[in-house]
Design a protein around this motif. Structure first.
Motif, mmCIF file in Angstrom:
data_model
loop_
_atom_site.group_PDB
_atom_site.id
_atom_site.type_symbol
_atom_site.label_atom_id
_atom_site.label_comp_id
_atom_site.label_asym_id
_atom_site.label_seq_id
_atom_site.Cartn_x
_atom_site.Cartn_y
_atom_site.Cartn_z
ATOM 1 N N GLU A 136 0.841 -1.207 0.000
ATOM 2 C CA GLU A 136 0.000 0.000 0.000
ATOM 3 C C GLU A 136 0.872 1.252 0.000
ATOM 4 O OE1 GLU A 136 -3.081 0.053 2.946
ATOM 5 O OE2 GLU A 136 -3.829 -1.913 2.382
ATOM 6 N N ASP A 139 2.347 1.762 -3.458
ATOM 7 C CA ASP A 139 1.287 2.182 -4.376
ATOM 8 C C ASP A 139 0.903 3.642 -4.127
ATOM 9 O OD1 ASP A 139 -0.659 1.384 -6.361
ATOM 10 O OD2 ASP A 139 -2.168 1.534 -4.782
ATOM 11 N N ASP A 142 3.521 6.402 -5.104
ATOM 12 C CA ASP A 142 3.568 6.607 -6.552
ATOM 13 C C ASP A 142 2.399 7.498 -6.977
ATOM 14 O OD1 ASP A 142 4.280 6.378 -9.197
ATOM 15 O OD2 ASP A 142 3.676 4.286 -9.425
ATOM 16 N N ALA A 143 1.203 7.181 -6.469
ATOM 17 C CA ALA A 143 0.023 7.976 -6.830
ATOM 18 C C ALA A 143 0.161 9.418 -6.341
ATOM 19 C CB ALA A 143 -1.239 7.327 -6.252
ATOM 20 N N TRP A 156 -5.977 6.401 -11.278
ATOM 21 C CA TRP A 156 -5.295 5.287 -10.615
ATOM 22 C C TRP A 156 -6.233 4.111 -10.504
ATOM 23 C CZ3 TRP A 156 -0.381 5.874 -10.417
ATOM 24 C CH2 TRP A 156 0.423 5.029 -9.631
ATOM 25 N N ASP A 157 -5.725 2.932 -10.760
ATOM 26 C CA ASP A 157 -6.577 1.754 -10.644
ATOM 27 C C ASP A 157 -5.708 0.582 -10.213
ATOM 28 O OD1 ASP A 157 -8.676 0.052 -10.679
ATOM 29 O OD2 ASP A 157 -8.744 -0.177 -12.847
ATOM 30 N N SER A 158 -5.412 0.553 -8.915
ATOM 31 C CA SER A 158 -4.583 -0.517 -8.376
ATOM 32 C C SER A 158 -5.438 -1.362 -7.448
ATOM 33 C CB SER A 158 -3.423 0.078 -7.584
ATOM 34 O OG SER A 158 -3.913 0.622 -6.368
ATOM 35 N N ARG A 159 -4.810 -2.327 -6.859
ATOM 36 C CA ARG A 159 -5.538 -3.146 -5.888
ATOM 37 C C ARG A 159 -5.997 -2.315 -4.695
ATOM 38 N NH1 ARG A 159 -3.359 -8.800 -3.318
ATOM 39 N NH2 ARG A 159 -5.010 -8.978 -1.771
ATOM 40 N N HIS A 160 -5.239 -1.264 -4.359
ATOM 41 C CA HIS A 160 -5.500 -0.532 -3.121
ATOM 42 C C HIS A 160 -6.229 0.793 -3.323
ATOM 43 C CE1 HIS A 160 -2.779 -3.494 -1.548
ATOM 44 N NE2 HIS A 160 -1.877 -3.136 -2.434
ATOM 45 N N GLN A 162 -8.423 3.326 -6.181
ATOM 46 C CA GLN A 162 -9.024 3.590 -7.475
ATOM 47 C C GLN A 162 -9.458 5.046 -7.485
ATOM 48 O OE1 GLN A 162 -10.826 0.972 -5.537
ATOM 49 N NE2 GLN A 162 -8.978 -0.182 -6.020
ATOM 50 N N ARG A 420 -14.277 -2.267 -7.614
ATOM 51 C CA ARG A 420 -12.908 -2.564 -7.233
ATOM 52 C C ARG A 420 -12.709 -2.629 -5.732
ATOM 53 N NH1 ARG A 420 -9.068 -2.506 -10.939
ATOM 54 N NH2 ARG A 420 -8.080 -3.686 -9.268
#
Lengths: 575, 575
Positions: A136, A139, A142-143, A156-160, A162, A420
């Motif tokens: 996390e 992630d 970076d965002a 952004w569209d990651s596992r953690h 969106q 998500r």
């Protein structure tokens, strides 16, 4: 010869008893102290973000406190750190917004410290999984750094996280963004900081000589192609954090500062270990009074004129002493290349007037000794690192350009976020969680086994079955990621008052650990201690450095392995 | 006769073009303005929390800005509002922490304004469902106020928020907590504020005479058993927000302030309506220049000496005028019982030096006229309401006592949060979302139908099939919750340049709406307008108040119904 900068480090500690009326005083005093620090030439003030850690840290909204400090100061940099990056605690856009706003009101004086949080109080409080928090962090940073530089942020569209494309405003004054730091508590995280090209804020309370090895490794990585910056600028700096109190008379400095330093260390272990905590009821201060000696914070072991400062990390004396002693200590950190020393002066029961006196004395007698030639040395360092930093930045994925024509579409965006938000469950994620849960259950088991019992009681309870459960659990809790490729046998010789020693070996091979009773043929490390002492260490109820000093814990073999054993088997770590 | 207080209201507006360098100036200027406001006797400064609303509001971290303002001021209260309470934006614990911390650094000067946010940019950006946000507000405010008073907070397990027991520190200075407010944009939300026992911050730009009816209803509910406080204290206050600019010479006041006032209104409609927005690229300022006249913000319609201020809400002139005019306007609000008037002075392209001049003039010529006897009148009001407030507080569910012995248990707590985080999908929730999505699709359809087209083009496109789709969609989008029990026929007579009028009726009965072609026998309200004008109003591309003034929109029947029609059928509302 390095160039060293100085900072104050605030947790806003408030030992019980209290009824919250004291919080206003605590905050106003801290603002007054920071005004002094700014005037006398401290370079930074850091303030942590912690939640629910009663007594240890009442600093849950540092963005607010530092903004207040910005209008009471002119020059001092505002270290907003560490911000807890798991999105369950702080949405990445909210973090980018508050960092930028603080940079605007302070005229570009923000340093952005990041971390994951690591106490059960915080992780459980916000529902952050221990196994996911490192991912996390990576992630979110970076965002967030993209939100500072992309216009608009391309989404952004990651596992953690969106988030659809949006222009995150305002933007920070400092370009591309304020310097980044990450909280570190052990060698692995300092290397991690270097690989991400960001400053390392170390909370390990290490001796200068150990810090030197870490600094070397840090800069080797910064200059290697292992460094892929997490942000859009590299911040090559290592900072170590120490408790401090200053007085011309050493005994007075100790008298004014040692309880604060020790409470800081004790309460940290309380919240980052497995000590039970009953919210709103447990008194950490009472526990400290009762157990400080057992956990290595004996007030009587701190003696004036005994030795140089901070050679004995177990006692957590830090920089509690005279100006001459503290200058000597800082020179040793400077000599090994540490870039910043951060002092925790407001700690435990330390008094406001003593803190103010110590700061004034620091300004008169310590700070001037490090000012000469500092700018030149820093410029030389920057010039030396410039090519490596340029090469590192070329390795970072660049800011994105969103194609024109994206239209805000609430329904589609909300529906996407909703889909998500359901957590993905995979066999690997289930296994990782079971392992983490197992580790903490083992630790909690230790704690129940030893806490409040005599040595003889502990020994009696640690029979054949308990040993199997214990060493078996330890082997299962082994984390190859922390072992750093180590293979070999660890031998444990646990003596008893009334009979033969218990001997067990844990063999590490091919990324797995296995426990068996009996000694090893050629152990990489042999660890000898009384059964009760050993179990207390693993339960967080005794301090290993303190036992080592007293000769109650003996090591033979590769002693560099020793400090990593606890981590390898899932021991606590504050960040 | 009421007693009136004054506040400044900040959005941090920054019309394009910009490259973000201007943001530092904007923030520093605002701090200077607030210092003036504090010195001359303004009672409050409010600052909004908005995200991603480029140009309209660069105020995304008001907790930071207000904390800075706290150290530049002595007396002025800090209105943190509105804080967006949906947990996707701000975790409730983070809100409680930052409000408490701001209260600590400011010496107890915080007012806590709350809301749900309502723009697509924000809801889509954070993935908040429009159909859930009211429930999220109600849930979060209950949890947050408990965090202020419960020690420890006994935990939360609702559909929207799960949190285990924790002691949320620090606590606010003001006991039980800072005064609560909620943002309101229409009669229903003002009644909602009263039912929750909290202050109403109204953004409706209503004329004093309308405001009077709202105030009466507000206080009737506060004193009735309908009032069940959301917090642990009641804050009986109604505040109206108005654009302002002041100068001895009326024409100069208009020249300095009307573009700011109009840009404020235009940009609000831009973000809260369905105007397409391309993040980072759409220039709201350019759109304003091009379309201001069509949307009711014609600069030329504002004429000095024409009439009393703010009788013409469509023009959004607000309090742009001379001290005498503004005193007269405030007297009218005071006469109907409004408790606070909040002025938006920093708006659109308004210049810092003009804002500072206007504030100084306000301090000299307006403020002193309202000071006499104010404390006495406020004390009388408090005494009159005391019994009702006591009774209301007895209706609120009290603070809870957590039984001793709760132990922090990270694994169990995290697992519980993880289970609950999966959104529950029920047939009702799916239906509500489809209805909301349908509403916005209909609105977006209008927009595409009318934007950038001539009246003749719009008329041609609005043929028999489009009418069926349009009135059918309108009926489906009907929201009985907003209709407040209304039953009857609404008749729409849409004239055309080249032929007979199109006539449709929407019949509301039993909580449902049905559309059919043709007139009504006994309509509750008949609305007559040119086809293109009517469609532009519904698309957010024209201002109904402005059309009414010009006689281009005519009403017959129960004209009080008119302002609610847009809302009944899912029209935009800023909060």
């Amino acid at each position: 010869m390095g160039a060293i900068r100085f900072s104050l480090f605030y947790e806003h500690q408030l030992p019980r008893p209290w009824d919250h009326g004291e919080e206003a005083r605590l905050y106003q005093d801290a603002l007054d102290q920071i005004e002094i620090a700014d005037r006398i030439g401290f370079d930074y003030v850091w303030e942590v973000e912690h939640h629910f850690l009663e007594e240890y840290s009442h600093s849950s909204a540092p963005e607010v406190f530092l903004a207040a400090a910005s209008q009471r100061t002119k020059r001092i940099r505002l270290g907003h750190g560490i911000v807890q990056l798991p999105p369950e605690v702080n949405h990445p856009a909210r973090v980018a917004e508050r960092i930028a706003t603080l940079d605007l009101v302070s005229g570009g004086r923000v340093d952005f410290g990041t971390g994951e949080s690591s106490s059960s109080a915080e992780l459980g409080g916000f529902g952050v999984r221990r196994t996911a928090k490192r991912a996390e962090w990576q992630d979110a940073i970076d965002a967030i750094t993209r939100m500072f530089v992309e216009e608009p942020f391309a989404g952004w569209d990651s596992r953690h996280v969106q988030m659809p494309p949006r222009n995150v405003v305002p933007k920070p004054v400092q370009k591309p963004h304020p310097p980044l730091w990450v909280a570190c508590s052990r060698r692995e995280t300092i290397e991690f900081a270097a690989r991400n090209g960001i400053g390392a804020l170390s909370f390990s309370f290490v001796e200068p000589e150990d810090a030197g090895r870490w600094v070397q490794e840090y800069y080797r990585i910064i200059e290697s192609d292992e460094c892929v910056p997490a942000g859009f600028a590299v911040n090559p700096n290592v900072c170590v954090v120490l408790p401090m109190m200053l007085h011309e008379d050493e005994a007075t400095a100790i008298d004014r500062g040692i309880d604060g330093a020790h409470f800081f260390g004790f309460a940290l272990a309380h919240y980052y270990g497995t000590t039970p905590h009953d919210p709103g009821r447990t008194s950490v201060w009472d526990e400290f009074q009762e157990h400080r000696a057992a956990r290595g914070f004996d007030r009587d072991q701190i003696i004036a004129n005994a030795e140089a400062l901070n050679v004995n990390i177990g006692s957590l004396r830090g920089a509690v002493g005279t100006p001459e002693q503290v200058v000597d200590l800082i020179r040793r950190y400077e000599a090994v290349g540490v870039d910043q020393v951060s002092f925790v002066v407001q700690a435990g029961p330390n008094r406001h007037e003593h803190i103010c006196e110590a700061l004034e004395l620091f300004g008169e007698q310590v700070l001037p000794r490090f000012a000469e030639g500092r700018e030149e040395r820093e410029a030389a360092k920057a010039a030396r690192l410039a090519p490596a930093i340029e090469a590192a930045l070329a390795r970072r994925a660049p800011a994105r350009e969103l194609p024109a024509g994206y239209r805000i579409d609430e329904e589609a965006e909300t529906a996407r976020a909703r889909r998500r938000r359901r957590p993905r469950v995979t066999p690997a994620s289930v296994r990782a969680e079971l392992r983490a849960a197992g580790r903490r259950r083992v630790q909690q088991g230790f704690y129940r086994l030893v806490h409040g019992r005599s040595d003889a009681q502990v020994e009696r309870r640690f029979g054949a079955r308990a040993q199997r459960v214990f060493f078996g659990g330890m082997a299962r809790a082994f984390d190859p990621a922390v072992a750093g490729g180590f293979e070999g046998d660890l031998e444990f010789r646990l003596t008893r008052g009334d009979g033969p020693a218990t001997v067990w070996t844990i063999r590490i091979r091919d990324g797995r650990a296995r426990a068996r009773e009996g000694g090893a043929g050629a152990p990489a490390l042999t660890l000898t201690a009384a059964t009760a002492d050993f179990l207390r260490v693993l339960a967080g109820d005794a301090n290993p450095a303190s036992l080592l000093m007293d000769g109650r814990l003996r090591l033979r073999g590769d002693i560099e392995l020793a400090p990593r054993i606890s981590e390898m088997f899932g021991g606590p770590s504050p960040y």
